[in-house]
Design an enzyme around this catalytic site. Structure first.
Site, PDB file in Angstrom:
ATOM      1  N   CYS A  90      -2.718  -7.992  19.690  1.00 38.66           N
ATOM      2  CA  CYS A  90      -4.098  -8.661  20.431  1.00 38.66           C
ATOM      3  C   CYS A  90      -4.135  -8.111  22.119  1.00 38.66           C
ATOM      4  CB  CYS A  90      -4.143  -9.524  20.070  1.00 38.66           C
ATOM      5  SG  CYS A  90      -6.087  -9.063  21.211  1.00 38.66           S
ATOM      6  N   GLN A 128       0.756  -1.276   0.074  1.00 36.53           N
ATOM      7  CA  GLN A 128      -0.340   0.080   0.411  1.00 36.53           C
ATOM      8  C   GLN A 128       0.945   1.340  -0.015  1.00 36.53           C
ATOM      9  OE1 GLN A 128      -2.446   1.564   4.066  1.00 36.53           O
ATOM     10  NE2 GLN A 128      -3.907   0.836   2.069  1.00 36.53           N
ATOM     11  N   CYS A 161     -12.069 -11.076  18.165  1.00 35.28           N
ATOM     12  CA  CYS A 161     -11.445  -9.728  17.886  1.00 35.28           C
ATOM     13  C   CYS A 161     -12.797  -9.215  18.971  1.00 35.28           C
ATOM     14  CB  CYS A 161     -11.506  -9.447  17.012  1.00 35.28           C
ATOM     15  SG  CYS A 161     -10.884  -7.390  16.491  1.00 35.28           S
ATOM     16  N   ARG A 191      -8.306  -5.641  11.922  1.00 41.17           N
ATOM     17  CA  ARG A 191      -7.821  -6.131  13.469  1.00 41.17           C
ATOM     18  C   ARG A 191      -8.862  -8.365  14.202  1.00 41.17           C
ATOM     19  NH1 ARG A 191     -11.757  -1.357  15.684  1.00 41.17           N
ATOM     20  NH2 ARG A 191     -13.070  -2.420  13.731  1.00 41.17           N
ATOM     21  N   TYR A 212      -6.052  10.550   4.255  1.00 37.15           N
ATOM     22  CA  TYR A 212      -4.557  11.073   3.647  1.00 37.15           C
ATOM     23  C   TYR A 212      -4.668  11.581   1.939  1.00 37.15           C
ATOM     24  CZ  TYR A 212      -2.974   8.274   7.681  1.00 37.15           C
ATOM     25  OH  TYR A 212      -3.104   7.611   8.862  1.00 37.15           O
TER      26      TYR A 212
HETATM   27  C1  LIG Z   1      -3.432  -1.093  13.467  1.00 36.63           C
HETATM   28  C2  LIG Z   1      -4.445  -0.835  12.500  1.00 36.63           C
HETATM   29  C3  LIG Z   1      -4.036  -0.415  11.964  1.00 36.63           C
HETATM   30  C4  LIG Z   1      -3.983   0.358  10.496  1.00 36.63           C
HETATM   31  N1  LIG Z   1      -3.226   1.002   9.511  1.00 36.63           N
HETATM   32  C5  LIG Z   1      -3.996   1.317   8.013  1.00 36.63           C
HETATM   33  C6  LIG Z   1      -3.339   1.735   6.873  1.00 36.63           C
HETATM   34  O1  LIG Z   1      -1.899   1.650   7.213  1.00 36.63           O
HETATM   35  N2  LIG Z   1      -3.833   1.683   5.505  1.00 36.63           N
HETATM   36  C7  LIG Z   1      -5.586   1.239   5.802  1.00 36.63           C
HETATM   37  O2  LIG Z   1      -5.677   1.948   4.655  1.00 36.63           O
HETATM   38  N3  LIG Z   1      -5.946   1.323   6.559  1.00 36.63           N
HETATM   39  C8  LIG Z   1      -4.977   1.069   8.299  1.00 36.63           C
HETATM   40  N4  LIG Z   1      -6.592   0.586   8.587  1.00 36.63           N
HETATM   41  C9  LIG Z   1      -7.538   0.372   9.135  1.00 36.63           C
HETATM   42  C10 LIG Z   1      -7.899  -1.237   8.523  1.00 36.63           C
HETATM   43  O3  LIG Z   1      -7.251  -1.443   7.198  1.00 36.63           O
HETATM   44  C11 LIG Z   1      -9.230  -1.362   8.200  1.00 36.63           C
HETATM   45  O4  LIG Z   1      -9.344  -0.353   7.266  1.00 36.63           O
HETATM   46  C12 LIG Z   1     -10.172  -0.705   9.458  1.00 36.63           C
HETATM   47  O5  LIG Z   1      -9.979  -1.488  10.704  1.00 36.63           O
HETATM   48  C13 LIG Z   1     -11.330  -1.686   9.602  1.00 36.63           C
HETATM   49  O6  LIG Z   1     -10.980  -3.069   9.666  1.00 36.63           O
HETATM   50  P1  LIG Z   1     -11.486  -3.644  10.969  1.00 36.63           P
HETATM   51  O7  LIG Z   1     -13.041  -3.941  11.429  1.00 36.63           O
HETATM   52  O8  LIG Z   1     -11.441  -5.427  10.102  1.00 36.63           O
HETATM   53  O9  LIG Z   1     -10.328  -3.591  11.662  1.00 36.63           O
HETATM   54  C14 LIG Z   1      -6.077  -0.030  10.341  1.00 36.63           C
HETATM   55  C15 LIG Z   1      -6.355  -0.414  10.995  1.00 36.63           C
HETATM   56  C16 LIG Z   1      -5.271  -0.307  12.067  1.00 36.63           C
HETATM   57  C17 LIG Z   1      -6.639  -0.850  13.547  1.00 36.63           C
END
Ligand SMILES: Cc1cc2nc3c(=O)[nH]c(=O)nc-3n(C[C@H](O)[C@H](O)[C@H](O)COP(=O)(O)O)c2cc1C
Length: 372
Positions: free
Chosen positions: A359, A100, A341, A319, A169
């Site tokens: 976690c 990315q 989670c 997550r 961003y």
């Molecule tokens: C620790 C952490 C770091 C993340 N870093 C990025 C990132 O570098 N780029 C991005 O597009 N989203 C990032 N996200 C967002 C996740 O890609 C995702 O869109 C968001 O957590 C929702 O998905 P989930 O409910 O499965 O966690 C991050 C999320 C977490 C928890």
């Protein structure tokens, strides 16, 4: 067999299932942005755990685009050898990995970059330190920076590149009327606000070629007054489709969207899962490129329904994989209980404290099984 474990291809990249590890900043890269053994180990475990495609955490394409400490970098050729090792480790485990590429723009961290962040507009009063409105020269240099970073990804052997145009961003800032007050050809109507993304897209295509998987992660909505709305994001989807995008990952929210941000808490009931599903449905009605849905997906059954109902082609999670890197192998083996989670976001705060992602809840439970 379930459709979730059917093989598919995204512009020639073969995927063994429809699960994606959404981009996740880990705070585990070295200070100069190169991968550390801990980061490589984290990605190796994900590959071993069976997820079809791993997307790295956002990698800054230029030093002035760094968002936080210990973030992965893609800003210099000197990083290629480290990236090569990382990719090789994932490939050795049979995994697929996409880099990315990102520039944080307004939300770049001057404490780590040492420079005034560049942004579509200065947004006086929104941040403690000043921001610099981008000139046309700045815009040209950023476009070149994205192109060069994507070429490094290809040289390092990544299976594809994802352009980060979500979550506030730089590229997402341009989309957002809340953060983009420009009066030139990069501001105003959505065709103008999407111009920078399209120029970045073309620059990357020009360097990596038509046969290289190129993805975009973008917001469906900003969920703030005056921000990007669904009607406009669908227009961006159509523009990307015309340009030849290979897949779109749909997310939402800005750092100022509070409880409606991209990383929502407390996703425990099934009804709260897949919190951008309505937006994905609307997107799907108009845009026909492969769609990756992210945001609160926790149950196998919910994931399966989303694909069967045609809401998404791929399911992306962040997550759940911090908690259980082998979640997909568990599901594949027939244990279909949902991800454990709890969406408390302690993983995020641990990484911000400099501990790297893990976690926190799971560790607490291991140390004291009485704790839920
Ligand atoms: C620790 C952490 C770091 C993340 N870093 C990025 C990132 O570098 N780029 C991005 O597009 N989203 C990032 N996200 C967002 C996740 O890609 C995702 O869109 C968001 O957590 C929702 O998905 P989930 O409910 O499965 O966690 C991050 C999320 C977490 C928890």
């Amino acid at each position: 067999m379930t459709i979730l474990f059917s093989e598919t291809k995204i512009n020639g990249m073969s995927l063994s299932n429809r699960f994606v590890r959404s981009a996740t900043w880990s705070g585990m890269a070295a200070q100069d942005g190169s991968p550390t053994p801990q980061l490589v180990d984290l990605l190796m475990k994900l590959a071993q755990g069976g997820v079809g495609m791993i997307i790295t955490g956002h990698a800054y394409i230029r030093k002035d685009g760094q968002a936080g400490p210990n973030q992965l970098g893609a800003y210099s050729d000197k990083l290629i050898p480290g990236l090569l090792d990382l990719v090789q480790t994932v490939h050795d485990q049979g995994g697929k990995i996409v880099l990315q590429v990102s520039h944080a723009g307004f939300f770049a961290n001057p404490n780590v970059t040492g420079t005034i962040p560049i942004a579509p507009s200065t947004m006086e009063g929104m941040a403690k330190a000043p921001r610099k409105e981008m000139t046309h020269q700045d815009i040209r240099e950023v476009i070149e920076g994205f192109g060069a970073a994507a070429m490094r990804a290809r040289e390092a052997g990544f299976d594809g590149v994802q352009i980060h145009a979500a979550h506030g961003y730089l590229l997402s800032q341009f989309f957002s009327p809340k953060l983009n007050h420009r009066t030139d050809e990069y501001g105003g109507i959505i065709g103008n606000r999407a111009r920078l993304l399209l120029e970045v897209f073309r620059a990357i295509r020009g360097t990596v070629g038509r046969d290289y998987p190129l993805l975009v992660k973008m917001n469906s909505q900003d969920f703030v007054d005056g921000g990007l709305v669904l009607e406009d994001s669908i227009q961006v989807g159509l523009m990307l489709e015309d340009e030849g995008i290979d897949a779109i990952e749909l997310s939402g929210g800005l750092p100022i969207s509070k409880e409606l941000g991209s990383i929502r808490k407390g996703i425990v009931a099934e009804g709260r899962e897949a919190y951008f599903r309505d937006e994905a449905r609307a997107f799907r009605d108009t845009v026909s490129v492969p769609l990756i849905l992210v945001g609160g997906i926790r149950s196998f059954q919910v994931a399966e329904r989303l694909v069967k109902e045609g809401v998404a082609d791929y399911l992306s999670m962040s997550r759940p994989f911090i908690r259980e890197p082998d979640l997909i192998n568990r599901w594949k083996a027939g244990d279909l209980r949902k991800s454990t989670c709890v969406s408390g976001n302690s993983c995020l705060t641990a990484a911000m404290r400099g501990e790297g992602i893990y976690c926190v809840t799971g560790k607490r439970q291991q140390n004291n099984p009485e704790v839920i």
